[in-house]
Design a protein around this motif. Structure first.
Motif, PDB file in Angstrom:
ATOM      1  N   PRO A 190      10.189   5.839   3.670  1.00 19.05           N
ATOM      2  CA  PRO A 190      10.889   6.408   2.521  1.00 19.05           C
ATOM      3  C   PRO A 190      12.368   6.588   2.852  1.00 19.05           C
ATOM      4  O   PRO A 190      12.727   6.963   3.979  1.00 19.05           O
ATOM      5  N   ALA A 191      13.231   6.283   1.899  1.00 15.41           N
ATOM      6  CA  ALA A 191      14.675   6.430   2.112  1.00 15.41           C
ATOM      7  C   ALA A 191      14.983   7.851   2.579  1.00 15.41           C
ATOM      8  O   ALA A 191      14.404   8.814   2.087  1.00 15.41           O
ATOM      9  N   THR A 228       6.301   4.334  -6.756  1.00 11.56           N
ATOM     10  CA  THR A 228       7.691   4.588  -7.116  1.00 11.56           C
ATOM     11  C   THR A 228       8.435   5.108  -5.906  1.00 11.56           C
ATOM     12  O   THR A 228       7.827   5.518  -4.917  1.00 11.56           O
ATOM     13  N   GLY A 229       9.735   5.090  -5.990  1.00 11.18           N
ATOM     14  CA  GLY A 229      10.569   5.648  -4.930  1.00 11.18           C
ATOM     15  C   GLY A 229      11.355   4.583  -4.195  1.00 11.18           C
ATOM     16  O   GLY A 229      11.050   3.395  -4.254  1.00 11.18           O
ATOM     17  N   ALA A 259       9.907   0.793  -4.280  1.00 10.96           N
ATOM     18  CA  ALA A 259       8.490   0.611  -3.935  1.00 10.96           C
ATOM     19  C   ALA A 259       7.762  -0.221  -4.974  1.00 10.96           C
ATOM     20  O   ALA A 259       6.870  -0.998  -4.644  1.00 10.96           O
ATOM     21  N   GLU A 260       8.170  -0.102  -6.231  1.00 11.51           N
ATOM     22  CA  GLU A 260       7.473  -0.839  -7.283  1.00 11.51           C
ATOM     23  C   GLU A 260       7.683  -2.354  -7.202  1.00 11.51           C
ATOM     24  O   GLU A 260       6.981  -3.118  -7.854  1.00 11.51           O
ATOM     25  N   ALA A 266       0.818  -1.224   0.000  1.00 12.34           N
ATOM     26  CA  ALA A 266       0.000   0.000   0.000  1.00 12.34           C
ATOM     27  C   ALA A 266       0.848   1.268   0.000  1.00 12.34           C
ATOM     28  O   ALA A 266       0.312   2.369  -0.115  1.00 12.34           O
ATOM     29  N   GLY A 267       2.169   1.128   0.140  1.00 12.50           N
ATOM     30  CA  GLY A 267       3.035   2.300   0.173  1.00 12.50           C
ATOM     31  C   GLY A 267       2.917   3.082   1.465  1.00 12.50           C
ATOM     32  O   GLY A 267       3.053   4.301   1.476  1.00 12.50           O
ATOM     33  N   LYS A 268       2.683   2.380   2.567  1.00 12.21           N
ATOM     34  CA  LYS A 268       2.548   3.021   3.878  1.00 12.21           C
ATOM     35  C   LYS A 268       3.746   2.659   4.753  1.00 12.21           C
ATOM     36  O   LYS A 268       4.181   1.512   4.791  1.00 12.21           O
ATOM     37  N   GLY A 269       4.252   3.636   5.475  1.00 14.54           N
ATOM     38  CA  GLY A 269       5.355   3.391   6.396  1.00 14.54           C
ATOM     39  C   GLY A 269       4.862   2.701   7.646  1.00 14.54           C
ATOM     40  O   GLY A 269       3.678   2.762   7.981  1.00 14.54           O
ATOM     41  N   TYR A 270       5.783   2.025   8.324  1.00 10.35           N
ATOM     42  CA  TYR A 270       5.397   1.377   9.568  1.00 10.35           C
ATOM     43  C   TYR A 270       6.543   1.316  10.556  1.00 10.35           C
ATOM     44  O   TYR A 270       7.717   1.373  10.194  1.00 10.35           O
TER      45      TYR A 270
END
Length: 196
Positions: free
Chosen positions: A165-166, A139-140, A131-132, A65-69
């Motif tokens: 994210p980096a 992306t990212g 991310a992909e 989902a592209g969510k940080g945790y």
């Protein structure tokens, strides 16, 4: 419902609990909550949870989902670095014990009932991943990591699996983990006030 309710037909009938209601583990409930939030378009960037939710299925759900945790991990959980990161491998506790004194930073996890909740923190980046790899629509560069919290008084350790994210600073990860305390406190207050 707890298992003892699910397995007690007389109790269920007396409380008018439908047969369609079954036992679900806390990680399964969390996964359902996350799925509903995503489906409803609820805006959120992070999820923080304690060790009961573990590492694994929820991590993958959030990555896709592209969510940080910042998810609680056990001292015995295995972690290892790869893809151009400093070599680290072993249990979370072994990694923490091998850190140099310079690897720790004193930060507040937020305000508590007695002021700032200060701990020593260490963050170990394990890998940078695209991310992909988890969702073709994203992306990212994202970083998989291990966040370690050490109490000042007795050096008790707590561990957290992270995805962000980096370039995310450790202060952000600490802030996210610190939000768990306020949420747990709100749940306890609600249980007390509502007699749950």
């Amino acid at each position: 419902l707890p298992k003892d309710w699910i397995n007690d037909a007389i109790r269920r009938q007396a409380a008018q609990v439908p047969d369609s209601i079954g036992f679900v583990t806390k990680p399964e409930i969390a996964a359902q909550m996350i799925a509903r939030a995503l489906a409803a378009g609820v805006p959120f960037d992070w999820v923080a949870a304690d060790t009961i939710y573990g590492v694994g299925a929820i991590e993958m759900q959030l990555r896709r989902a592209g969510k940080g945790y910042v998810l609680g991990a056990h001292a015995t959980d295995q972690f290892s670095s790869w893809i151009d990161k400093p070599e680290v491998a072993g249990t979370a506790e072994q990694i923490a014990q091998a850190l140099s004194p310079e690897g720790w930073t004193r930060l507040s996890a937020g305000d508590g009932t007695k002021g700032a909740r200060l701990y020593d923190w260490a963050y170990v980046e394990l890998a940078d991943l695209r991310a992909e790899e988890y969702n073709k629509d994203l992306t990212g560069l994202w970083t998989r990591g291990l966040l370690i919290r050490r109490t000042i008084a007795d050096e008790d350790l707590a561990f957290f699996s992270t995805w962000c994210p980096a370039g995310t600073p450790v202060e952000t990860l600490v802030r996210v983990e610190g939000q768990r305390w306020a949420i747990e406190d709100a749940f306890e207050t609600a249980k007390t006030e509502l007699g749950l």
